[in-house]
Design an enzyme around this catalytic site. Structure first.
Site: not given
Lengths: 444, 444
Positions: A285, A306, A420
């Protein structure tokens, strides 16, 4: 004792002219953070936070935490982003893998996403338990935590009545304005302040992180002491040679210039999984803007050897690794002998499991180096509150420096608003009618 | 009903000559998987697994699962990589977020890393509970699970005596050779076979995944039915237009050629977190070789919109998103009304939380598209065993096709051995003396 930064295997020529320039830029960036004369300088409250928090503030957090712990089987924390990841990272790092600390409540999270089933299963599970809630939001209107808190508040009020419910809810919010502050004042909740000059992703050492950490039974004084020691060690007077925050910023920027677009934060202890999640927000951010920034990813080793191990060893050569290496575990567990030895492990019997883990770590470092993956190593004596405090401040300071070196504002997040706005428009929020029309045609 | 692939927003010109070539390559790759004439063709047992598993095999798994469930409060699964992630992914996807299914044991994992504290805390927590163990390893000598099993075996034998312990341990391993098979035969454990022609990351629909999933109380028949339906839908006779596995492979390879080096698998339900971890192994280990391959990363939304969201929106333009979108939640939870509405959420009151979540998802897709992030969408009616079976096979098939298109062997993992060899040498394993000398000088 302090945490150490090992950059010997970073595949960066630190004596080059280019690195000299980076070192100068890092020192200048560090000075700007302290002199508060750079981009986003209204959000630099975190720089001196560890050394400036008062005894009264610590005491207040601790006594509220004791009350919550005594009266609760479960504490639900409603928060998202920086109001979630910092506390979660510390709780996981210091806690037992399977149970809460002795005499302490179980800590759960809500309001960190919008999953309907999760909310249903959470409320179903709360029944019959003594429940409290810490709600963390500067504005009180961020959708996810506001929605979860609306539900939790109604649940707690229904169980305990409005008056007793008010004793079970603590708000961490703005000092004077916003919906949550208003609600808290009206209902009579205990409140703590999120300082105006500290952004969400830098807030773990404010009550945002400290209150949940104290409720869970961990020592916030040691956490703060560790952070304060790192604050001092990376202060404006610290030479580059002694400032590991600046060094980390230099090396990762040098690697970025070499075309390493992905930084993999690796741990060898699963308790650090959420520290990596916190770190991803911190760096992603802060730096991911203006089409720039290293992409922050993480791996839990040896599990992911793995899984992503093959890619790391032989895939696209666009990544470098930063390993958090913990020297001493908390407990001792010896690899047992087995007279039959069908599994062929007797050669490691009587060694500690952590020694096997350490050789896996060193062996992996060498293998990945041979495969063309530069290695940065952060060496930590033990996973304690004190060293975690150092580590948190180390990353915060390095992130501020690194962002300035990248010539972005590390303290804003303009891109977070876009989804948003679209969400509100699609949900038909009043005031978004025009936007709603436009978006609806795009999703059909 | 089937899962759907939506590639309308993938920012790939599917009518181009380049895409025509990719489509041809995908169809040829799909044929090779069925005709078993491509690279790594000794490991194609997974291709027809869902349609070929016998009723007797399913019944055997189910009845062993019932016995374990009836006699255990806790079942510890010792496995790593493909012997861990597949079962973990399904258990998380289908399970309650907070508790086991009614009447079913809690499922825990061990042997998936080398953390000393984790092993200490695990064993401490087992005391006083009825414990069983499923140990999963082809060879029985992979360090992590072999070490955990050595400890768990001794613990269970000490608690129950050798004879009763043998009833509490089930081994999933090679049909005839290897350390674990030897141990199982000697001790009299119930065993299940890992087929020779199925690699670890493709093994979730063998007893490796099916046994733990059945113990936890989920319907492996529906899981297999979903996978079998996707096997048919992507069969050798399926046209490209109907083969979503081939389509996904085409689009991601086209994006990779455009310089999109990172694929972000995104979910809007936290229950899919470990499905993404399973997917990372599947694609990362299959494609990450010869300095090639898309780097597989993942995000849990909306959580990570408040973390990596800024980077995705405005950082380096080297990524694309693949979203797993679930239409219907299992439960219903309505956003409650609040007459005071200080949090300003009443405009969404009486809607389901999942509708808010869906608008967050669509709003995010549009925002990220506008920011230059191509979007692939996998649409799933509900998170059930049946559709999860479809999804698992979808990803496996797409991965095989995609790997062939990249001209790598998607079924080997040569790079995974490098760290193991170094680790053995550093630990002083007999036979590694020369290597030990060399490595010790490098880590000093």
């Amino acid at each position: 004792m302090t945490i150490k930064l090992n950059i010997k295997n970073a595949s960066v020529n630190l004596a080059s002219e280019e690195c000299d320039a980076l070192k100068k830029a890092a020192m200048s960036a560090n000075a700007s953070l302290h002199e508060k004369n750079g981009l986003g300088n209204q959000f630099l409250g975190w720089v001196n936070l560890p050394s400036s928090i008062s005894e009264a503030d610590i005491f207040e957090i601790e006594s509220t935490a004791e009350t919550l712990a005594e009266t609760s089987d479960l504490v639900v924390i409603a928060g998202i982003g920086g109001s979630y990841l910092g506390a979660k990272a510390v709780l996981e790092a210091l806690g037992d893998a399977f149970q809460p600390e002795q005499g302490r409540p179980k800590m759960l999270f809500a309001g960190h996403h919008l999953d309907e089933d999760y909310m249903y299963e959470l409320i179903r599970m709360l029944h019959g338990k003594r429940v409290s809630c810490i709600v963390i939001s500067k504005s009180g209107t961020t959708t996810e935590p506001a929605l979860a808190f609306r539900i939790l508040k109604q649940y707690i009020e229904k169980q305990y009545g409005k008056e007793d419910a008010a004793k079970r809810i603590v708000a961490v919010t703005d000092k004077e304005k916003g919906a949550l502050k208003q609600t808290a004042d009206k209902e009579g909740y205990k409140t703590f302040v999120i300082p105006d000059d500290v952004g969400g992703r830098f807030s773990v050492l404010t009550p945002v992180g400290l209150l949940p950490i104290a409720v869970a039974g961990f020592d916030i004084r040691l956490l703060l002491k560790g952070a304060a020691d790192m604050e001092l060690a990376s202060g404006i007077d610290a030479a580059y040679e002694n400032n590991i925050c600046a060094q980390y910023a230099v090396v990762r920027n040098a690697l970025y210039k070499q075309g390493k677009h992905i930084e993999l934060l690796a741990n060898y202890s699963p308790k650090l999984h959420f520290l990596a999640e916190w770190w991803k927000q911190l760096f992603g951010e802060s730096e991911g803007k203006q089409n720039k920034g290293i992409f922050p990813a993480s791996v839990d080793f040896t599990s992911d050897l793995h899984s992503l191990g093959q890619y790391i060893q032989q895939g696209e050569r666009i990544l470098f690794e930063t390993v958090i290496s913990i020297k001493n575990p908390q407990y001792e567990f010896i690899v047992p002998e087995d007279p039959e030895n069908l599994d062929q492990l007797n050669f490691m019997a009587t060694k500690r499991i952590s020694e096997v883990n350490r050789m896996a770590e060193l062996g992996t470092m060498l293998a990945h180096l041979d495969g063309g993956v530069p290695n940065i190593r952060i060496e930590i004596p033990e996973l304690s509150a004190y060293f975690l405090g150092q580590l948190i401040y180390f990353f915060q300071k390095a992130c501020g420096i690194s962002g300035y070196m990248l010539e972005v504002n590390p303290f804003d997040q303009p891109g977070v608003e876009d989804y948003k706005r679209n969400m509100f428009a699609l949900l038909g929020k009043p005031g978004y009618e025009a936007e709603n029309q436009k978006l609806m045609t795009r999703i059909e």
